[in-house]
Design an enzyme around this catalytic site. Structure first.
Site, PDB file in Angstrom:
ATOM      1  N   ASP A  52     -41.580 -70.114 -51.734  1.00 52.84           N
ATOM      2  CA  ASP A  52     -42.445 -69.663 -50.809  1.00 52.84           C
ATOM      3  C   ASP A  52     -43.762 -68.996 -51.871  1.00 52.84           C
ATOM      4  O   ASP A  52     -43.855 -69.075 -52.759  1.00 52.84           O
ATOM      5  CB  ASP A  52     -41.854 -68.473 -50.183  1.00 52.84           C
ATOM      6  CG  ASP A  52     -41.188 -67.590 -50.794  1.00 52.84           C
ATOM      7  OD1 ASP A  52     -41.244 -67.539 -52.050  1.00 52.84           O
ATOM      8  OD2 ASP A  52     -40.371 -66.680 -50.219  1.00 52.84           O
TER       9      ASP A  52
ATOM     10  N   ASN B 177     -33.257 -57.379 -45.141  1.00 51.58           N
ATOM     11  CA  ASN B 177     -33.278 -57.630 -43.598  1.00 51.58           C
ATOM     12  C   ASN B 177     -32.475 -59.082 -43.423  1.00 51.58           C
ATOM     13  O   ASN B 177     -32.276 -59.586 -42.316  1.00 51.58           O
ATOM     14  CB  ASN B 177     -34.415 -57.868 -42.731  1.00 51.58           C
ATOM     15  CG  ASN B 177     -35.419 -58.637 -43.169  1.00 51.58           C
ATOM     16  OD1 ASN B 177     -35.312 -59.430 -44.257  1.00 51.58           O
ATOM     17  ND2 ASN B 177     -36.844 -58.629 -42.784  1.00 51.58           N
TER      18      ASN B 177
ATOM     19  N   GLU C 140     -37.938 -65.118 -41.907  1.00 55.40           N
ATOM     20  CA  GLU C 140     -37.454 -63.538 -41.459  1.00 55.40           C
ATOM     21  C   GLU C 140     -36.599 -63.628 -40.305  1.00 55.40           C
ATOM     22  O   GLU C 140     -36.376 -64.761 -39.658  1.00 55.40           O
ATOM     23  CB  GLU C 140     -38.794 -63.006 -40.886  1.00 55.40           C
ATOM     24  CG  GLU C 140     -39.791 -62.738 -41.807  1.00 55.40           C
ATOM     25  CD  GLU C 140     -39.359 -61.377 -42.807  1.00 55.40           C
ATOM     26  OE1 GLU C 140     -38.515 -61.155 -42.967  1.00 55.40           O
ATOM     27  OE2 GLU C 140     -40.490 -60.928 -43.585  1.00 55.40           O
TER      28      GLU C 140
ATOM     29  N   HIS D 151     -33.533 -62.023 -44.813  1.00 55.58           N
ATOM     30  CA  HIS D 151     -34.320 -62.999 -44.976  1.00 55.58           C
ATOM     31  C   HIS D 151     -34.134 -63.666 -46.429  1.00 55.58           C
ATOM     32  O   HIS D 151     -33.568 -63.164 -47.430  1.00 55.58           O
ATOM     33  CB  HIS D 151     -35.924 -62.618 -44.840  1.00 55.58           C
ATOM     34  CG  HIS D 151     -36.302 -62.103 -45.838  1.00 55.58           C
ATOM     35  ND1 HIS D 151     -37.485 -61.181 -45.925  1.00 55.58           N
ATOM     36  CD2 HIS D 151     -36.345 -62.491 -47.231  1.00 55.58           C
ATOM     37  CE1 HIS D 151     -37.873 -60.753 -46.915  1.00 55.58           C
ATOM     38  NE2 HIS D 151     -37.493 -61.522 -47.947  1.00 55.58           N
TER      39      HIS D 151
END
Ligand code: GLP
Length: 233
Positions: A62, A128, A135, A130
């Protein structure tokens, strides 16, 4: 899923390197690379070794949208600083977050991934759950796409920037389907802030609300955790 517990990030980096080396020795030609603080000890182990990567191609997960590659917080800068300036690879690809044509960039990156199937993928994990910048709520069928960062991701990544307002709100990320296509995946997590995400990844239900939980369906995953990140498993 194979779980390996290590005493600290140095040992985690060494362990990840051993697995990486075994893949390279058995013919891996394309490696998927990650950024963030977690893989730093892995990259240290790579650059302190004599492993030859001159025949190996890398593709990164990314990149932030809107940061110049000269910006120290860009993933292009990070990769150069942590690995590429020390080890010669055959070719290295990252999404171009400076593009003014996102759709074209996304299709360029998906083409790169189609031409270079990933043999060995290094992953970190967000608190979280990811992976890459996918996400909670991201489709398991997703391929490279433009993503809006979750407020919790912006908050946790703010530590790398002078103020939270400088953290980009968007990124280009490989999708979950691209990550799942890797032949072998090694996910690394350190610290208590990752404990719940690791629990959900290993023992939770497979749900798009916890992107990393899809790894339960992958045939060749190793998870390396320190005591704190592994305390619930
Ligand atoms: C970022 C990256 C992820 C990384 C995660 C965790 O958001 N896009 O690839 O796994 O953060 O970062 P860290 O390793 O610094 O905890």
């Amino acid at each position: 899923m194979e779980i390996i517990k290590v005493v600290n990030p140095q040992m985690g980096g060494k362990k990840a390197f051993e697995l990486f080396k075994a893949s390279i020795e058995s013919g891996a030609e394309t490696i998927g690379l990650a950024t963030g603080s977690t893989p730093i000890t892995f990259y240290e182990a790579v650059i302190n070794s004599d492993i030859d990567l001159s025949h190996v191609t890398s593709v990164n997960l990314d990149e932030y949208v809107g940061l110049s590659h000269e910006n120290k917080q860009s993933y292009a800068y990070f990769m150069n600083d942590q690995l590429f300036k020390y080890k010669k690879l055959k070719a290295s690809y990252l999404p171009n977050g400076e593009t003014d044509d996102i759709d074209k960039e996304i299709s360029r990156y998906n083409d790169i991934l189609a031409r270079h199937p990933i043999d060995f993928q290094i992953l970190g994990i967000g608190s979280n759950g990811h992976i890459g910048f996918n996400e909670p709520g991201t489709s398991f069928d997703s391929t490279t796409q433009l993503v809006q960062l979750a407020p919790s991701t912006i908050e946790s990544n703010a530590r790398f920037f002078d103020t939270i307002y400088e953290v980009p709100t968007e990124a280009i990320s490989m999708g979950i389907a691209n990550i799942m296509a890797a032949k072998r995946i090694v996910l690394i997590a350190y610290g208590e802030t990752k404990a719940e995400a690791i629990y959900n990844t290993v023992h939770g239900s497979v749900t798009e609300q916890v992107p990393a939980s899809i790894l339960q369906r992958h045939p060749n995953v190793t998870i390396i955790v320190d005591e704190a990140a592994g305390k619930l498993i």
